[in-house]
Design a protein around this motif. Structure first.
Motif, short mmCIF file in Angstrom:
data_model
loop_
_atom_site.label_atom_id
_atom_site.label_comp_id
_atom_site.label_asym_id
_atom_site.label_seq_id
_atom_site.Cartn_x
_atom_site.Cartn_y
_atom_site.Cartn_z
N ILE A 109 1.71 1.73 -3.61
CA ILE A 109 0.51 2.04 -4.40
C ILE A 109 0.08 3.49 -4.15
O ILE A 109 -0.19 4.25 -5.08
CB ILE A 109 -0.65 1.07 -4.05
CG1 ILE A 109 -0.27 -0.38 -4.42
CG2 ILE A 109 -1.95 1.49 -4.76
CD1 ILE A 109 -1.26 -1.43 -3.95
N ILE A 144 -1.86 -1.65 -12.51
CA ILE A 144 -2.83 -2.71 -12.19
C ILE A 144 -2.57 -3.16 -10.75
O ILE A 144 -1.41 -3.37 -10.36
CB ILE A 144 -2.67 -3.93 -13.13
CG1 ILE A 144 -2.84 -3.51 -14.60
CG2 ILE A 144 -3.64 -5.05 -12.75
CD1 ILE A 144 -2.54 -4.63 -15.59
N VAL A 145 -3.64 -3.29 -9.98
CA VAL A 145 -3.51 -3.80 -8.61
C VAL A 145 -4.33 -5.07 -8.50
O VAL A 145 -5.54 -5.07 -8.78
CB VAL A 145 -4.02 -2.78 -7.56
CG1 VAL A 145 -3.91 -3.37 -6.16
CG2 VAL A 145 -3.25 -1.47 -7.66
N ASP A 151 -9.85 -7.95 -7.51
CA ASP A 151 -9.56 -8.74 -6.31
C ASP A 151 -10.30 -10.06 -6.32
O ASP A 151 -11.15 -10.32 -7.18
CB ASP A 151 -9.84 -7.94 -5.03
CG ASP A 151 -11.29 -7.46 -4.93
OD1 ASP A 151 -12.13 -7.95 -5.72
OD2 ASP A 151 -11.55 -6.61 -4.08
N TYR A 179 -8.14 -2.26 -10.93
CA TYR A 179 -8.11 -2.94 -9.65
C TYR A 179 -8.97 -4.19 -9.71
O TYR A 179 -10.14 -4.14 -10.08
CB TYR A 179 -8.61 -2.03 -8.52
CG TYR A 179 -8.82 -2.78 -7.23
CD1 TYR A 179 -7.74 -3.14 -6.43
CD2 TYR A 179 -10.11 -3.18 -6.84
CE1 TYR A 179 -7.93 -3.87 -5.26
CE2 TYR A 179 -10.30 -3.92 -5.67
CZ TYR A 179 -9.21 -4.25 -4.89
OH TYR A 179 -9.39 -4.98 -3.75
N PHE A 208 -5.43 -8.00 -5.75
CA PHE A 208 -5.44 -8.26 -4.32
C PHE A 208 -6.21 -9.53 -4.03
O PHE A 208 -7.35 -9.69 -4.48
CB PHE A 208 -6.07 -7.06 -3.58
CG PHE A 208 -6.29 -7.30 -2.11
CD1 PHE A 208 -5.25 -7.78 -1.29
CD2 PHE A 208 -7.53 -7.06 -1.52
CE1 PHE A 208 -5.45 -8.00 0.07
CE2 PHE A 208 -7.73 -7.27 -0.15
CZ PHE A 208 -6.69 -7.75 0.64
N TRP A 224 -10.11 2.49 -5.22
CA TRP A 224 -9.26 2.02 -6.31
C TRP A 224 -10.12 1.39 -7.41
O TRP A 224 -9.87 1.58 -8.59
CB TRP A 224 -8.22 0.99 -5.83
CG TRP A 224 -7.26 1.55 -4.82
CD1 TRP A 224 -7.07 2.86 -4.50
CD2 TRP A 224 -6.35 0.80 -3.99
NE1 TRP A 224 -6.11 2.98 -3.53
CE2 TRP A 224 -5.63 1.74 -3.20
CE3 TRP A 224 -6.06 -0.55 -3.84
CZ2 TRP A 224 -4.67 1.36 -2.28
CZ3 TRP A 224 -5.09 -0.94 -2.93
CH2 TRP A 224 -4.40 0.02 -2.14
N GLY A 225 -11.14 0.65 -6.97
CA GLY A 225 -12.04 0.00 -7.93
C GLY A 225 -12.79 1.01 -8.78
O GLY A 225 -13.14 0.74 -9.93
N GLU A 261 -10.41 2.08 0.81
CA GLU A 261 -9.47 2.36 -0.29
C GLU A 261 -9.65 1.39 -1.46
O GLU A 261 -9.56 1.79 -2.62
CB GLU A 261 -8.04 2.28 0.23
CG GLU A 261 -7.57 3.56 0.83
CD GLU A 261 -6.24 3.39 1.52
OE1 GLU A 261 -6.27 3.05 2.72
OE2 GLU A 261 -5.20 3.56 0.88
N LEU A 262 -9.92 0.13 -1.12
CA LEU A 262 -10.12 -0.85 -2.19
C LEU A 262 -11.28 -0.40 -3.08
O LEU A 262 -11.22 -0.50 -4.31
CB LEU A 262 -10.42 -2.24 -1.60
CG LEU A 262 -9.33 -2.87 -0.74
CD1 LEU A 262 -9.76 -4.28 -0.30
CD2 LEU A 262 -8.01 -2.96 -1.50
N ARG A 312 0.83 -1.21 0.00
CA ARG A 312 0.00 0.00 0.00
C ARG A 312 0.87 1.27 0.00
O ARG A 312 0.49 2.29 -0.60
CB ARG A 312 -0.91 0.00 1.22
CG ARG A 312 -1.75 1.25 1.42
CD ARG A 312 -2.66 1.03 2.61
NE ARG A 312 -3.44 2.19 3.00
CZ ARG A 312 -3.12 3.02 4.00
NH1 ARG A 312 -1.98 2.83 4.66
NH2 ARG A 312 -3.90 4.02 4.32
N ILE A 361 -6.59 3.43 -12.96
CA ILE A 361 -5.91 2.18 -12.61
C ILE A 361 -6.88 1.02 -12.80
O ILE A 361 -8.11 1.21 -12.84
CB ILE A 361 -5.38 2.17 -11.15
CG1 ILE A 361 -6.55 2.16 -10.14
CG2 ILE A 361 -4.46 3.35 -10.88
CD1 ILE A 361 -6.08 1.89 -8.72
#
Lengths: 342, 278
Positions: free
Chosen positions: B132, B146-147, B176, B174, B149, B166-167, B162-163, B129, B172
């Motif tokens: 990121i 790209i993230v 998961d 994201y 998780f 980010w989504g 935060e997730l 994090r 970006i």
């Protein structure tokens, strides 16, 4: 090289003078073995020994020492405890001096560790050549029969007298102030060489069946050797080999709180890579879970990992690990020779 | 004889004050801290500190925040051992000890102008994090981001707010997944490697940064290699018992390397052949 001579009859006077002026630590017999401890009278000091149980590293890296002192109140000051009381360490064999020299480099490199370095700086080291060889010693094969640095004075027992080599100005001052000296002749110097080579020759009976500089390379090809598993199947994970080793310096750090629950100390204590939880982390992962992996790690550390830093093996051939290991699997001579056989 | 130089002990922590505490999950809390001296921590993403609760002890904790102008930094901590249990009992305004920052950092400079593929497993997201957030703070300095998780189950997902952010971001990607679904979970189910089939990267310009539990690395590295990402552009952060932080105590060794000094962030090419690394 500067040599002086002290008659044996004058030696007690020298030791007494040191005791009068300094804290003196030296070798004493105990229960058929030899240990380092406080010397309160000249007759307590023994310079005629084969090997001590624990190495003199304990004077620079004590088994347990307080690093910090604190009060358990918010905003309290945290005080580092750095000892530098001068003392004399009398009676250190060359192989142990070699080990101290290695430790000096370890604790000075990168981020220097003043808790070690200041104790080291405060010590006057008086070396002594061995008069006997312990059954498992192999220091001659490790190139540790003599050392050229790391001592302030170096004694050699010549029978009727000691020859004293002066290593530092601090050593010279100590000697000139407290000892009755005679000049050493070139004959004395020659005789010292002969005596040293005789004892070294006796020690050479144990050693490696191949050049010791090959050990790092040998280990590189031995990671998966069956010997690790085979030998470690007898390992008690007791850490004795770590404790007695003059070049083992791993430690743990923990907090101890006083009974008043108001003050405490952060202490460090000797740790050992053979102990089961040495590489375990709080999440439950143990990165060296098996006895074989811990056993192998110790030999890789001595013979490979530290080589880059020290340009030498992190083993001086004292043989303490070999004599201390109950299942007798810790002896580097046996292990490396077996590895070499394949 | 030299006089003792008391301030020189590398084991002496600096006081830090807890300025904010946020419960992340049942077992994780986020602690925002500020050094009492007012100086910034001075870390680069990927580094760790030694956190002290005096009387309990010290433990290595990775910094979870990007370097901030206001001087605060964040540690996200799972309650799992003595030290972490003790700090979980702290309240705002309490003081703890900090040493560091220690160790190597993520390739924040080297990856500038390049694409980034972040792969975080479980609480591996905590150190990741920091990078990121650094990238999001300097979004124009980096290419595609790209993230990925993965968590064991929905209840172990951290930094939920935060997730979600980010989504929702357009700049970006994201994605998961959870290994095992749970109540209310409507997202992907499967181990983290299953997400690799959903992404496209330009391998020659992609830096892959991986942090997760030990078991995860081998499998994620295989996926990254399958995407064509060069080995020297793969970075990992490895967990060991960094007790002293200064390369002395021996606990964090991976073969000849000291994780506290040579790591915790390693370039894959520097450790792929080390027996004890992965």
């Amino acid at each position: 090289m500067e040599l002086q001579l002290i008659e044996k009859s004058d030696h007690d006077l020298f030791v007494q003078n040191l005791i009068n002026n300094y804290q003196v630590e030296g070798v004493k017999p105990k229960d058929g073995s030899f240990i380092y401890g406080s010397i309160k009278a000249p007759e307590e000091l023994c310079l005629d020994f084969d090997c001590t149980l624990i190495s003199p590293k304990k004077y620079f890296l004590p088994p347990k020492e307080a690093l910090l002192q604190f009060a358990l109140t918010p905003d309290s000051e945290i005080t580092p405890l750095i000892e530098n009381d001068p003392f004399i360490l009398f009676g250190v064999h060359p192989y142990d001096i070699k080990a101290i020299n290695q430790m000096d480099r370890i604790f000075a490199r990168g981020v220097p560790d003043p808790h070690y370095l200041q104790r080291r700086e405060a010590a006057l080291v008086i070396g002594v050549d061995p008069t006997a060889v312990a059954p498992r010693s192999f220091w001659a094969d490790m190139g540790a029969s003599t050392v050229s640095e790391g001592f302030d004075l170096m004694f050699t027992d010549m029978g009727e007298h000691f020859i004293v080599e002066i290593g530092t100005n601090r050593g010279r001052n100590l000697l000139e102030e407290h000892a009755k000296l005679k000049p050493a002749t070139t004959d004395d110097a020659r005789e010292r060489v002969r005596i040293r080579s005789r004892i070294s020759h006796i020690c050479k009976k144990r050693g490696f069946a191949f050049p010791k500089r090959d050990i790092p390379k040998l280990l590189e090809h031995s990671w998966n050797n069956f010997l690790w598993e085979e030998q470690a199947s007898k390992c008690l994970s007791c850490g004795t080999c770590n404790i007695v080793c003059p070049t083992c310096y791993c430690f743990d750090v923990e907090d101890h709180v006083d009974l008043d629950l108001a003050h405490g100390e952060r202490i460090r204590r000797w740790d050992g890579c053979l102990l089961q939880d040495f590489a375990a982390v709080a999440t439950g992962e143990n990165f060296r879970e098996t006895r074989a992996s811990r056993y192998r790690h110790r030999f890789f550390r001595k013979g490979h990992y530290l080589f880059e830093i020290l340009d030498d093996l992190a083993c001086v051939g004292c043989g303490r690990c070999a004599s201390g290991c109950l299942p007798d699997i810790a002896d580097p001579v046996n292990l490396f020779n077996k590895l070499k056989e394949g | 004889m030299n006089q003792p130089m008391l301030e020189d002990s590398p084991y002496l922590p600096k006081w830090a004050e807890i300025t904010r505490i946020e419960q992340l999950t049942e077992s994780e809390k986020l602690f925002e801290l500020r050094l009492v001296s007012g100086e910034p921590l001075g870390h680069t993403p990927g580094q760790f500190v030694e956190l002290s609760v005096m009387g309990i002890g010290e433990a290595p904790i990775s910094v979870s925040s990007a370097p901030a102008e206001n001087g605060v930094f964040e540690l996200a901590i799972r309650k799992i051992g003595n030290l972490t249990t003790a700090i979980h009992g702290s309240v705002t305004g309490d003081r703890v000890g900090i040493r560091g920052p220690f160790g190597t950092h993520f390739p924040v400079e080297e990856a500038k102008g390049k694409d980034l593929l972040f792969v975080a497993g479980g609480i591996g997201l905590i150190p990741l994090r920091s990078f990121i957030r650094f990238v999001l703070d300097h979004r124009d300095d980096y290419g595609e981001v790209i993230v990925l998780f993965g968590a064991k189950n929905p209840s172990e997902r951290i930094f939920l707010y935060e997730l979600e952010q980010w989504g929702n971001r357009e700049d970006i990607v994201y994605l998961d997944s959870v290994d095992k679904s749970g109540p209310g979970w409507q997202g992907n189910v499967g181990v983290i490697t299953t997400l690799f089939s959903k992404i496209h990267v330009d391998p020659s310009r992609t830096f892959c940064i991986v942090v997760g539990p030990p078991v995860m690395y081998r499998f994620v590295i295989l996926e990254a290699k399958a995407k064509g990402i060069p080995d020297r552009q793969i970075f990992l952060s490895l967990e060991r018992k960094m007790k002293c932080g200064i390369g002395k105590c021996g606990h964090c060794q991976i073969n000849h390397l000291y994780v506290c000094q040579d790591g915790p962030v390693f370039r894959y090419t520097d450790i792929f052949d080390l027996e004890e690394a992965l």
